[in-house]
Write an enzyme that holds these catalytic residues in place. Sequence first.
Site, PDB file in Angstrom:
ATOM      1  CB  THR A 242      -9.370   6.608   4.133  1.00  0.00           C
ATOM      2  OG1 THR A 242      -9.582   7.432   2.992  1.00  0.00           O
ATOM      3  CG2 THR A 242      -9.087   5.192   3.717  1.00  0.00           C
ATOM      4  CE  LYS A 243      -6.942  13.206   7.777  1.00  0.00           C
ATOM      5  NZ  LYS A 243      -5.766  13.527   8.595  1.00  0.00           N
TER       6      LYS A 243
ATOM      7  CD  GLU B 119       2.028   8.421   4.418  1.00  0.00           C
ATOM      8  OE1 GLU B 119       2.618   9.464   4.097  1.00  0.00           O
ATOM      9  OE2 GLU B 119       0.994   8.021   3.859  1.00  0.00           O
TER      10      GLU B 119
ATOM     11  CE  LYS C 184      -3.281  26.453  -5.946  1.00  0.00           C
ATOM     12  NZ  LYS C 184      -2.441  26.995  -4.893  1.00  0.00           N
TER      13      LYS C 184
ATOM     14  CD  GLU D 101      -3.117   1.334   1.818  1.00  0.00           C
ATOM     15  OE1 GLU D 101      -3.652   0.241   2.063  1.00  0.00           O
ATOM     16  OE2 GLU D 101      -3.633   2.428   2.097  1.00  0.00           O
TER      17      GLU D 101
ATOM     18  CG  ASP E 205      -0.825  13.850  -1.384  1.00  0.00           C
ATOM     19  OD1 ASP E 205      -1.654  14.152  -0.513  1.00  0.00           O
ATOM     20  OD2 ASP E 205       0.265  13.310  -1.125  1.00  0.00           O
TER      21      ASP E 205
HETATM   22  C1  LIG Z   1      -4.218  12.277   0.468  1.00  0.00           C
HETATM   23  S1  LIG Z   1      -3.312  11.235   1.528  1.00  0.00           S
HETATM   24  C2  LIG Z   1      -4.295   9.743   1.542  1.00  0.00           C
HETATM   25  C3  LIG Z   1      -3.972   8.846   2.696  1.00  0.00           C
HETATM   26  C4  LIG Z   1      -4.745   7.541   2.755  1.00  0.00           C
HETATM   27  N1  LIG Z   1      -4.475   6.683   1.626  1.00  0.00           N
HETATM   28  C5  LIG Z   1      -6.226   7.792   2.904  1.00  0.00           C
HETATM   29  O1  LIG Z   1      -6.988   7.429   1.995  1.00  0.00           O
HETATM   30  O2  LIG Z   1      -6.627   8.340   3.940  1.00  0.00           O
HETATM   31  C6  LIG Z   1      -1.931  10.766   0.523  1.00  0.00           C
HETATM   32  C7  LIG Z   1      -0.791  10.193   1.326  1.00  0.00           C
HETATM   33  O3  LIG Z   1       0.218   9.729   0.447  1.00  0.00           O
HETATM   34  C8  LIG Z   1       1.473  10.006   1.022  1.00  0.00           C
HETATM   35  N2  LIG Z   1       2.452  10.051  -0.089  1.00  0.00           N
HETATM   36  C9  LIG Z   1       2.452  10.899  -1.141  1.00  0.00           C
HETATM   37  N3  LIG Z   1       3.463  10.639  -1.972  1.00  0.00           N
HETATM   38  C10 LIG Z   1       4.130   9.582  -1.424  1.00  0.00           C
HETATM   39  C11 LIG Z   1       5.289   8.866  -1.813  1.00  0.00           C
HETATM   40  N4  LIG Z   1       5.954   9.156  -2.934  1.00  0.00           N
HETATM   41  N5  LIG Z   1       5.702   7.855  -1.027  1.00  0.00           N
HETATM   42  C12 LIG Z   1       5.035   7.541   0.113  1.00  0.00           C
HETATM   43  N6  LIG Z   1       3.926   8.187   0.538  1.00  0.00           N
HETATM   44  C13 LIG Z   1       3.482   9.202  -0.229  1.00  0.00           C
HETATM   45  C14 LIG Z   1       1.288  11.334   1.730  1.00  0.00           C
HETATM   46  O4  LIG Z   1       2.221  11.523   2.769  1.00  0.00           O
HETATM   47  C15 LIG Z   1      -0.137  11.202   2.267  1.00  0.00           C
HETATM   48  O5  LIG Z   1      -0.178  10.708   3.580  1.00  0.00           O
END
Ligand SMILES: C[S@@+](CC[C@H](N)C(=O)[O-])C[C@H]1O[C@@H](n2cnc3c(N)ncnc32)[C@H](O)[C@@H]1O
Length: 236
Positions: free
Chosen positions: A215-216, A91, A145, A66, A141
């Site tokens: 999820t959040k 993460e 933009k 994941e 993420d």
């Molecule tokens: C918008 S959050 C979604 C978190 C979770 N999957 C959820 O649905 O609640 C995106 C997460 O991806 C992580 N993330 C982004 N790019 C990443 C990377 N290259 N490697 C590891 N984690 C990454 C960020 O730190 C963030 O916690």
Amino acid sequence: MTSNTEKKANVPYPRRIQSFVRRDGRMTEAQRRVLVELWPSIGLDFTKNSLDYAQIFGREAPRILEIGFGSGHSLLAIAKTHPEQDFIGIETYQPGIGTLFLGIESQRIQNIRVFYHDAVEVLEHCIPAASLAGVQLFFPDPWPKRRHHKRRLVQPEFVNLVAGKLRTGGIFHLATDWEDYANQMMQVLSACEQFSNLAGAGQFAERSAQRPITTKFEQRGNQSGRMIWELQFERR
Ligand SMILES: C[S@@+](CC[C@H](N)C(=O)[O-])C[C@H]1O[C@@H](n2cnc3c(N)ncnc32)[C@H](O)[C@@H]1O
């Protein structure tokens, strides 16, 4: 030579565009404690060596990766529901890893290991080819933009990288609440010859039982009135 030129001359290669910004803010005492106590047994230190799964998990089982698990509520629930599978979470947000570890501790979960590192580098260096039964990318993420779209994870190069790590029949499972990112995912994955869309060409998947909880970030999308798009592509 100006100091700026000197700095530039010392940079060996251009930094890759990253999909995340480091935002390791405050951690609770509990998160800090559990990270220190559990890292030796659950944490995977990034090196440029391939993982030895049998050594890490002490068994041979289907492995699910994941990427960007956030606070890990979904990963925890899935790993608990599937004790017959092993899970690797990646993460870059340390407090999120702390929250996941608290859940692992209180629920005595055995089948999760975690990298605190960029998932692209982990995929490139640590994950053996054709070794995964699944890759999960839930609510990455969205970088809404236009000038930031290059930071989005799901791009052709990344999708090829994921394809190389999945075994034949392995599933790349994605979800997002951003319509234009959902369309980008559909376009990039459909164009990758190593995948076929389980829902049929151009179709989004039904909500999967493999995502047992909201999820959040999914909740945030729902509260803002956005739809959820889900994709499941099988490695040919
Ligand atoms: C918008 S959050 C979604 C978190 C979770 N999957 C959820 O649905 O609640 C995106 C997460 O991806 C992580 N993330 C982004 N790019 C990443 C990377 N290259 N490697 C590891 N984690 C990454 C960020 O730190 C963030 O916690």
